[in-house]
Design an enzyme around this catalytic site. Structure first.
Site, mmCIF file in Angstrom:
data_model
loop_
_atom_site.group_PDB
_atom_site.id
_atom_site.type_symbol
_atom_site.label_atom_id
_atom_site.label_comp_id
_atom_site.label_asym_id
_atom_site.label_seq_id
_atom_site.Cartn_x
_atom_site.Cartn_y
_atom_site.Cartn_z
ATOM 1 N N ASP A 142 -6.996 17.094 -5.421
ATOM 2 C CA ASP A 142 -6.470 16.405 -4.243
ATOM 3 C C ASP A 142 -7.365 16.442 -3.001
ATOM 4 O O ASP A 142 -7.653 15.401 -2.421
ATOM 5 C CB ASP A 142 -5.080 16.957 -3.905
ATOM 6 C CG ASP A 142 -4.376 16.144 -2.829
ATOM 7 O OD1 ASP A 142 -4.587 14.922 -2.804
ATOM 8 O OD2 ASP A 142 -3.622 16.726 -2.040
ATOM 9 N N CYS A 196 5.397 -2.096 -14.473
ATOM 10 C CA CYS A 196 6.346 -2.311 -13.374
ATOM 11 C C CYS A 196 7.104 -3.629 -13.516
ATOM 12 O O CYS A 196 8.259 -3.729 -13.089
ATOM 13 C CB CYS A 196 5.621 -2.282 -12.034
ATOM 14 S SG CYS A 196 5.118 -0.635 -11.490
ATOM 15 N N CYS A 199 10.139 -5.390 -11.194
ATOM 16 C CA CYS A 199 10.870 -4.368 -10.437
ATOM 17 C C CYS A 199 10.233 -4.128 -9.073
ATOM 18 O O CYS A 199 9.007 -4.059 -8.946
ATOM 19 C CB CYS A 199 10.893 -3.060 -11.234
ATOM 20 S SG CYS A 199 11.707 -1.686 -10.370
ATOM 21 N N CYS A 202 11.008 0.606 -5.711
ATOM 22 C CA CYS A 202 10.286 1.515 -4.808
ATOM 23 C C CYS A 202 10.016 0.860 -3.462
ATOM 24 O O CYS A 202 10.124 1.507 -2.414
ATOM 25 C CB CYS A 202 8.988 1.992 -5.458
ATOM 26 S SG CYS A 202 7.804 0.680 -5.871
ATOM 27 N N CYS A 222 4.303 5.011 7.054
ATOM 28 C CA CYS A 222 4.799 5.847 5.964
ATOM 29 C C CYS A 222 5.308 7.188 6.508
ATOM 30 O O CYS A 222 4.595 7.885 7.242
ATOM 31 C CB CYS A 222 3.684 6.086 4.946
ATOM 32 S SG CYS A 222 4.124 7.240 3.627
ATOM 33 N N CYS A 252 10.518 6.313 -2.240
ATOM 34 C CA CYS A 252 9.901 5.354 -3.162
ATOM 35 C C CYS A 252 9.689 5.968 -4.542
ATOM 36 O O CYS A 252 9.824 5.293 -5.571
ATOM 37 C CB CYS A 252 8.596 4.804 -2.594
ATOM 38 S SG CYS A 252 7.272 6.015 -2.370
#
Length: 381
Positions: A142, A196, A199, A202, A222, A252
C-alpha cells in the site's frame, strides 16, 4: 528433459509452490503477473491526476512515474506476485449509520493495522522464496508507489469495480492487497474480466456523490479521503453528508452484491475489536492526545492524530441532532487546535446550542479560520 522444458517446469513449479506457501501463511488468494502491459492503467492515472481528483495527495503526482511502471520502481523485476487477504466483517458496517450517537469507523480500521499484519507475512514468504530460488525479492504493501489494484486485476485476483476498488467473486470487495516483486521468472495467471455489468449499487450508495462516472472517483468528495487524508477544515457543504462516519467510509464497498459470497476474515488480527465496532461519540469527544494514542494503539486510526480525529467526531456530533453532546462540544471551544475549535463551533451551531454567552470566546479568537466559523454561526460580524 531439454533445457527449454526444464526451464518451463521450473517456472510452473515455482509458481505452484509459492501459491501453496501463501495459503499456508494466511493469504486467501495468490496470483502472478508480469510488469508489462500497464499502458491503460498508466494513462488512467495520468488523467486522474490531470483532473485534480487526487486532491491534496501530493505524493501521487510526485511518484507518478514509478507508480505507472514497475520497472521504474525496480528495473530487475520480472514477475509480480499479488496476494490478497480477506477482511470481511461479521455484519453490515452500514448498520451504525442509523445510530447517530456512535461514531462509524471503516471496517479495515476496526482492528490491527493491516500494514503490519500483511507486511510480516509477505516478508516471511519472500525470504523462503529467495532461499529456495536464489532470486532477489522486494515486498510492498500500500504505502509504496505500486498500482496494486490494476496489477491485482491483471493477475486475476479480481477486477476493478465501478467504485475503483478490487472486487473478487469469492471475497467481494473485502480484500487487502500486497505484492512481492521478484527477479525470477514465474508462470503468470490470466486476468479476470469485469463482472459489474449494469449494476451501479456502489455508485448510488456514495453519500457525497464522489463518483463523476463509473470507474472514476473524485477524492475531494470522498468521505474516506476527507476524514483520513485531508488536513484542516472540511467544506461546509459536505459536512452534513458525512453523517457519523468518523474514519473512512464503507458504503460503496458494502453495497457491492458480490459481498454475498464473502466470509468473515479468518485472520484473527483482522477481526474487529469490540470497542471499535460502535464507539460512543460522547466518549470519543473526551479524548486528549494520550488517551487517543492509548485507545488506537496498533490501529491505523492512530496515524491521523488526535486533532483530525476529534474534528471528524465533531462533525458527527453536529449531524447527530443529540443535544446531550452539546456540552462535550462546548468544552472543545477552548481546545489548543484551531481545527478542533472551528469544528466545535459548527457542531454547536448545527445542534442549535450556541448562546450569547459564547460571544466572548468568539471575540478573543486569534485564528482566521476559527473566526470565520464564528461569523458563519452569527456570533461575529
Amino acid at each position: 528433459m531439454s533445457g527449454a522444458a526444464s526451464r518451463g517446469h521450473d517456472i510452473r513449479g515455482r509458481a505452484h509452490w509459492i501459491k501453496t506457501l501463501a495459503r499456508e501463511t494466511g493469504f486467501d488468494i495468490c496470483h502472478i503477473t508480469g510488469p508489462d502491459d500497464l499502458d491503460e492503467a498508466r494513462a488512467d492515472l495520468g488523467r486522474y491526476i490531470e483532473a485534480g481528483y487526487h486532491g491534496t495527495m501530493a505524493w501521487m503526482p510526485e511518484t507518478q512515474a514509478r507508480r505507472g511502471d514497475p520497472r521504474v520502481l525496480w528495473p530487475d523485476v520480472r514477475s509480480i506476485i499479488m496476494l490478497g487477504m480477506n477482511y470481511g466483517p461479521e455484519g453490515d458496517p452500514r448498520d451504525n449509520l442509523a445510530r447517530p450517537e456512535v461514531g462509524n469507523i471503516s471496517v479495515y480500521a476496526r482492528h490491527r493495522d493491516y500494514h503490519d499484519v500483511i507486511k510480516g507475512k509477505l516478508k516471511e514468504i519472500a525470504q523462503k522464496f529467495a532461499a529456495r530460488t536464489g532470486a532477489e525479492v522486494k515486498v510492498f504493501v500500500d504505502t509504496a508507489p505500486v498500482m496494486e489494484k490494476p496489477l491485482a486485476a491483471k493477475a486475476g485476483l479480481g477486477w476493478q469495480g465501478k467504485h475503483t476498488n478490487l472486487v473478487n467473486r469469492d471475497f467481494g470487495s473485502w480484500l487487502f492487497l500486497g505484492s512481492i516483486f521478484t527477479a525470477a521468472e514465474l508462470e503468470v495467471d490470466p486476468p479476470e474480466r469485469d463482472h459489474c455489468g449494469s449494476c451501479r449499487a456502489c455508485l448510488d450508495a456514495c453519500p457525497t456523490g464522489a463518483f463523476p462516472s463509473p470507474y472514476r472517483i473524485d477524492a475531494r468528495r470522498c468521505v474516506s479521503y476527507l476524514t483520513i487524508e485531508h488536513k484542516g477544515p472540511i467544506d461546509r457543504e459536505i459536512r452534513p453528508l458525512i453523517g457519523n462516519r468518523i474514519y473512512g467510509c464503507d458504503d460503496c464497498l458494502a453495497a457491492c452484491p458480490w459481498n454475498k459470497f464473502a466470509e468473515v476474515a479468518r485472520e484473527q488480527k483482522l477481526r474487529a475489536r469490540r470497542d471499535l465496532g460502535s464507539p460512543l461519540l460522547a466518549d470519543l469527544l473526551k479524548l486528549d492526545d494520550a488517551a487517543f494514542r492509548a485507545l488506537f494503539s496498533g490501529s491505523p486510526v492512530k496515524r491521523i492524530g488526535r486533532n483530525r480525529f476529534i474534528r471528524n467526531c465533531l462533525i458527527a456530533a453536529g449531524n447527530s441532532g443529540d443535544l446531550q453532546l452539546a456540552e462535550s462540544c462546548r468544552r472543545l471551544l477552548s481546545d489548543q487546535a484551531a481545527e478542533v475549535r472551528g469544528m466545535a463551533i459548527w457542531a454547536l451551531a448545527q445542534l442549535g446550542a450556541l448562546t450569547v454567552s459564547d460571544e466572548a470566546g468568539a471575540q478573543r479568537e486569534p485564528d482566521d479560520y476559527v473566526r470565520e466559523e464564528w461569523k458563519q454561526a452569527g456570533l461575529l460580524p
